[in-house]
Design a protein around this motif. Structure first.
Motif, PDB file in Angstrom:
ATOM      1  N   VAL A  78       0.837  -1.199   0.000  1.00 27.46           N
ATOM      2  CA  VAL A  78       0.000   0.000   0.000  1.00 27.46           C
ATOM      3  C   VAL A  78       0.873   1.250   0.000  1.00 27.46           C
ATOM      4  O   VAL A  78       0.615   2.200  -0.760  1.00 27.46           O
ATOM      5  CB  VAL A  78      -0.960  -0.013   1.212  1.00 27.46           C
ATOM      6  N   LEU A  79       1.913   1.281   0.833  1.00 26.45           N
ATOM      7  CA  LEU A  79       2.811   2.439   0.864  1.00 26.45           C
ATOM      8  C   LEU A  79       3.546   2.619  -0.462  1.00 26.45           C
ATOM      9  O   LEU A  79       3.715   3.739  -0.937  1.00 26.45           O
ATOM     10  CB  LEU A  79       3.808   2.301   2.020  1.00 26.45           C
ATOM     11  N   PHE A  80       3.991   1.524  -1.040  1.00 31.01           N
ATOM     12  CA  PHE A  80       4.692   1.602  -2.313  1.00 31.01           C
ATOM     13  C   PHE A  80       3.764   2.102  -3.412  1.00 31.01           C
ATOM     14  O   PHE A  80       4.149   2.900  -4.262  1.00 31.01           O
ATOM     15  CB  PHE A  80       5.280   0.231  -2.663  1.00 31.01           C
ATOM     16  N   LEU A  81       2.522   1.625  -3.384  1.00 26.25           N
ATOM     17  CA  LEU A  81       1.530   2.088  -4.349  1.00 26.25           C
ATOM     18  C   LEU A  81       1.287   3.586  -4.200  1.00 26.25           C
ATOM     19  O   LEU A  81       1.179   4.316  -5.187  1.00 26.25           O
ATOM     20  CB  LEU A  81       0.227   1.315  -4.170  1.00 26.25           C
ATOM     21  N   TYR A  82       1.238   4.059  -2.990  1.00 28.30           N
ATOM     22  CA  TYR A  82       0.973   5.465  -2.733  1.00 28.30           C
ATOM     23  C   TYR A  82       2.135   6.359  -3.163  1.00 28.30           C
ATOM     24  O   TYR A  82       1.919   7.461  -3.658  1.00 28.30           O
ATOM     25  CB  TYR A  82       0.673   5.652  -1.242  1.00 28.30           C
ATOM     26  N   HIS A  83       3.370   5.880  -3.000  1.00 26.15           N
ATOM     27  CA  HIS A  83       4.533   6.716  -3.260  1.00 26.15           C
ATOM     28  C   HIS A  83       5.188   6.493  -4.620  1.00 26.15           C
ATOM     29  O   HIS A  83       6.040   7.276  -5.016  1.00 26.15           O
ATOM     30  CB  HIS A  83       5.597   6.516  -2.174  1.00 26.15           C
ATOM     31  N   SER A  84       4.843   5.467  -5.313  1.00 26.94           N
ATOM     32  CA  SER A  84       5.510   5.176  -6.574  1.00 26.94           C
ATOM     33  C   SER A  84       4.548   5.406  -7.731  1.00 26.94           C
ATOM     34  O   SER A  84       3.429   4.894  -7.750  1.00 26.94           O
ATOM     35  CB  SER A  84       6.003   3.735  -6.588  1.00 26.94           C
TER      36      SER A  84
END
Length: 163
Positions: A30-36
């Motif tokens: 989820v964090l990677f999706l949000y930041h990438s």
């Protein structure tokens, strides 16, 4: 004494490792999706396949109502008899499934552990498993053996998967 302490620490480490991955990996996704910005291009298909696989497995597990009819203990061998019924209907009539693999979870033995077990034989919707009792006194098979003689236990089955 020291080897028991080391094995307990090792077992606790692997259980912690497993449960942390069940929580941390989705959070990281989820964090990677949000930041990438390019995540969507590279990970959409694997993520969709992962979610579909989880949904299919959960449906396979929870669409059946399984109750343990009996657990009989013969020295270091268990005979486990499980009755399988569809949650949306009556009993299931399975063909001859001798040798098929079933992932079995008995929450009273250990709450979250599934174990692959070969099906000894079946009579329609009644499955019979022979399970050898191995390991330490805290192992899944020993805990399952301690449940011998009790009735009305729940079980969860994923499968059966024929060869």
């Amino acid at each position: 004494m020291i080897t028991m302490a080391i094995s307990k620490i090792r077992r606790t480490f692997w259980e912690l490792f497993f449960y942390l991955h069940q929580i941390v990996i989705p959070c990281l996704l989820v964090l990677f999706l949000y930041h990438s910005h390019s995540f969507v291009y590279f990970a959409t298909l694997p993520l969709v396949l992962y979610v579909l696989d989880k949904l299919l497995r959960w449906f396979s597990i929870y669409s059946k109502r399984c109750s343990i009819q009996s657990i009989r203990c013969y020295n270091d061998l268990l005979l486990v008899e499980i009755d399988v019924q569809h949650r949306f209907g009556g009993p299931v009539n399975y063909p001859d499934l001798v040798g098929a693999v079933v992932y079995l979870r008995v929450p009273r033995a250990k709450l979250f552990e599934y174990h692959p077990v070969s099906l000894a034989f079946n009579e329609g919707s009644r499955f019979f498993f022979y399970i050898k009792v191995v390991g330490s006194q805290r192992s899944w098979t020993h805990r399952l053996a301690s449940l011998a003689g009790q009735t009305g236990l729940r079980a969860y089955l994923e499968g059966p998967y024929a060869m």
